[in-house]
Design a protein around this motif. Structure first.
Motif, mmCIF file in Angstrom:
data_model
loop_
_atom_site.group_PDB
_atom_site.id
_atom_site.type_symbol
_atom_site.label_atom_id
_atom_site.label_comp_id
_atom_site.label_asym_id
_atom_site.label_seq_id
_atom_site.Cartn_x
_atom_site.Cartn_y
_atom_site.Cartn_z
ATOM 1 N N MET A 1 0.840 -1.188 0.000
ATOM 2 C CA MET A 1 0.000 0.000 0.000
ATOM 3 C C MET A 1 0.884 1.250 0.000
ATOM 4 O O MET A 1 1.971 1.237 0.601
ATOM 5 N N PRO A 2 0.449 2.333 -0.661
ATOM 6 C CA PRO A 2 1.254 3.571 -0.694
ATOM 7 C C PRO A 2 1.540 4.101 0.715
ATOM 8 O O PRO A 2 0.652 4.127 1.574
ATOM 9 N N ALA A 3 2.763 4.508 0.947
ATOM 10 C CA ALA A 3 3.188 4.954 2.279
ATOM 11 C C ALA A 3 2.436 6.198 2.746
ATOM 12 O O ALA A 3 2.298 6.426 3.954
ATOM 13 N N ARG A 4 1.918 7.002 1.809
ATOM 14 C CA ARG A 4 1.258 8.245 2.211
ATOM 15 C C ARG A 4 0.016 7.999 3.065
ATOM 16 O O ARG A 4 -0.384 8.866 3.847
ATOM 17 N N HIS A 5 -0.593 6.839 2.922
ATOM 18 C CA HIS A 5 -1.796 6.544 3.704
ATOM 19 C C HIS A 5 -1.480 6.248 5.172
ATOM 20 O O HIS A 5 -2.388 6.227 6.003
ATOM 21 N N PHE A 6 -0.209 6.030 5.481
ATOM 22 C CA PHE A 6 0.192 5.689 6.843
ATOM 23 C C PHE A 6 0.992 6.811 7.507
ATOM 24 O O PHE A 6 1.346 6.700 8.669
ATOM 25 N N SER A 7 1.246 7.876 6.761
ATOM 26 C CA SER A 7 2.033 8.980 7.295
ATOM 27 C C SER A 7 1.307 9.663 8.456
ATOM 28 O O SER A 7 0.169 10.121 8.318
ATOM 29 N N GLY A 8 1.949 9.705 9.613
ATOM 30 C CA GLY A 8 1.364 10.344 10.782
ATOM 31 C C GLY A 8 0.282 9.536 11.464
ATOM 32 O O GLY A 8 -0.338 10.018 12.425
ATOM 33 N N HIS A 9 0.052 8.315 11.005
ATOM 34 C CA HIS A 9 -0.998 7.489 11.594
ATOM 35 C C HIS A 9 -0.457 6.724 12.790
ATOM 36 O O HIS A 9 0.689 6.277 12.791
ATOM 37 N N ASP A 10 -1.282 6.552 13.815
ATOM 38 C CA ASP A 10 -0.831 5.913 15.059
ATOM 39 C C ASP A 10 -0.962 4.386 15.057
ATOM 40 O O ASP A 10 -0.681 3.728 16.063
ATOM 41 N N GLY A 11 -1.415 3.815 13.954
ATOM 42 C CA GLY A 11 -1.551 2.370 13.869
ATOM 43 C C GLY A 11 -2.900 1.839 14.307
ATOM 44 O O GLY A 11 -3.148 0.639 14.244
ATOM 45 N N SER A 12 -3.793 2.721 14.722
ATOM 46 C CA SER A 12 -5.120 2.292 15.171
ATOM 47 C C SER A 12 -5.976 1.839 13.994
ATOM 48 O O SER A 12 -5.888 2.389 12.888
#
Length: 260
Positions: A22-33
Motif C-alpha cells: 500500500m502507498p506509504a502516504r496513507h500511513f504517514s502520521g498514523h498511530d496504527g489504530s
C-alpha cells in the motif's frame, strides 16, 4: 468524513489484513489504530479475494480441472494474507483444545509453536474449503465462483468486526488491544456493507434464496464461535478474531456448495 478518509482507511485495513503493498502516504502520521479503518474490512475482503477469484476465472476459461483450480486459488489466497487468519485459527484451536483454565489458554495462544489441535483445524479447514470451492466451480462455472469468492471474502471479514465489537478484550497486551476497538460508526458501516455485498454478489451468482440462506448460516457460525470464546476466555484476542474469519469462510463456502 471525506472521501480521502475512506481511501486511507481502505489502504490501512488492506495493509493490516494482507501482504499487498500500500502507498506509504496513507500511513504517514498514523498511530496504527484500526478503530475507524475496521469499517473498511468488507471492502478489503473484496480486494484480497480478487487475487484467487481472478485465478479461478482464468483457469476456468482454459477448462482447467476444478479441484486443481480450487487448490491453486486457496494457495494464492494464503499467500496474499500471509496465512494471518490461519495462524489465528491454529492458535485458537490449540488453546481451546487444551484442558486448562483461561490463563493457560491465553498462554498457549502466545506460543508460536503449533500443536495437534492446530494442525487438525488447518487440515480440516483447507480440505472443506477446497472441496466446497471445487463443487461450486464444477456446478455453476468460473464466473459465478468468482462472484462467490468475492462475497465470502467480504462477509467473513465483516464477521471479524462483529466478533471484535461484541466481546471485550481478553488481555491488555495483545495485537487486538494495540490497534484499538472498532468505533460504533465503523462497526455499522462494516456490518451493513458486508451483508449487502454478500447478498448482492451471491444473488448474481446463484439466486436470492441461496444468498439469504448462506448469510444466515454465516451469522450462525459467527454467533456460535463468539459464544464459545466468551465462555472460555471471557473476551476476544487477535487469534480469535482471525479464527472468526476462517470459520465463517469455511462454513459459508460449504453451505453454498451444499445449496447448489
Amino acid at each position: 468524513m471525506q472521501f480521502s478518509d475512506y481511501i486511507d482507511d481502505l489502504a490501512r485495513s488492506t495493509g493490516f489484513l494482507s501482504r499487498l503493498p500500500m502507498p506509504a502516504r496513507h500511513f504517514s502520521g498514523h498511530d496504527g489504530s484500526l478503530s475507524r479503518a475496521a469499517g473498511m474490512f468488507p471492502a478489503t475482503g473484496l480486494i484480497i479475494a480478487l487475487c484467487p477469484g481472478l485465478a479461478i476465472l482464468i483457469l476456468s476459461a482454459f477448462e482447467a480441472n476444478a479441484a486443481l483450480t480450487a487448490i491453486l486459488a486457496l494457495s494464492l489466497l494464503i499467500g496474499v494474507t500471509g496465512a494471518l487468519h490461519e495462524d489465528g485459527l491454529a492458535d485458537s484451536a490449540d488453546a481451546l483444545g487444551a484442558r486448562g483454565g483461561r490463563e493457560q489458554m491465553l498462554e498457549i495462544m502466545k506460543d508460536s509453536r503449533i500443536g495437534t489441535y492446530g494442525v487438525l483445524a488447518l487440515v480440516i479447514s483447507f480440505a472443506l474449503r477446497v472441496t466446497a470451492l471445487t463443487i461450486i466451480i464444477s456446478v455453476i462455472g468460473g464466473w459465478s465462483a468468482f462472484l462467490i469468492c468475492l462475497a465470502v471474502g467480504s462477509a467473513s471479514r465483516t464477521a471479524m468486526v462483529w466478533h471484535w465489537t461484541v466481546l471485550t478484550q481478553a488481555r491488555q497486551d495483545g495485537v487486538a488491544a494495540s490497534v484499538g476497538a472498532p468505533e460504533d460508526r465503523a462497526r455499522t458501516l462494516a456490518l451493513i456493507s458486508g451483508a449487502a455485498l454478500f447478498v448482492l454478489l451471491v444473488t448474481l451468482a446463484s439466486g436470492l434464496v441461496t444468498a439469504l440462506l448462506g448469510l444466515a448460516l454465516l451469522a450462525a457460525a459467527a454467533g456460535s464461535w463468539t459464544s464459545l470464546v466468551r465462555s472460555k476466555l471471557g473476551g476476544h484476542t487477535g487469534d480469535t478474531i482471525g479464527a472468526t474469519q476462517q470459520i465463517c469462510e469455511t462454513v459459508c463456502l460449504a453451505t453454498l456448495a451444499l445449496l447448489l
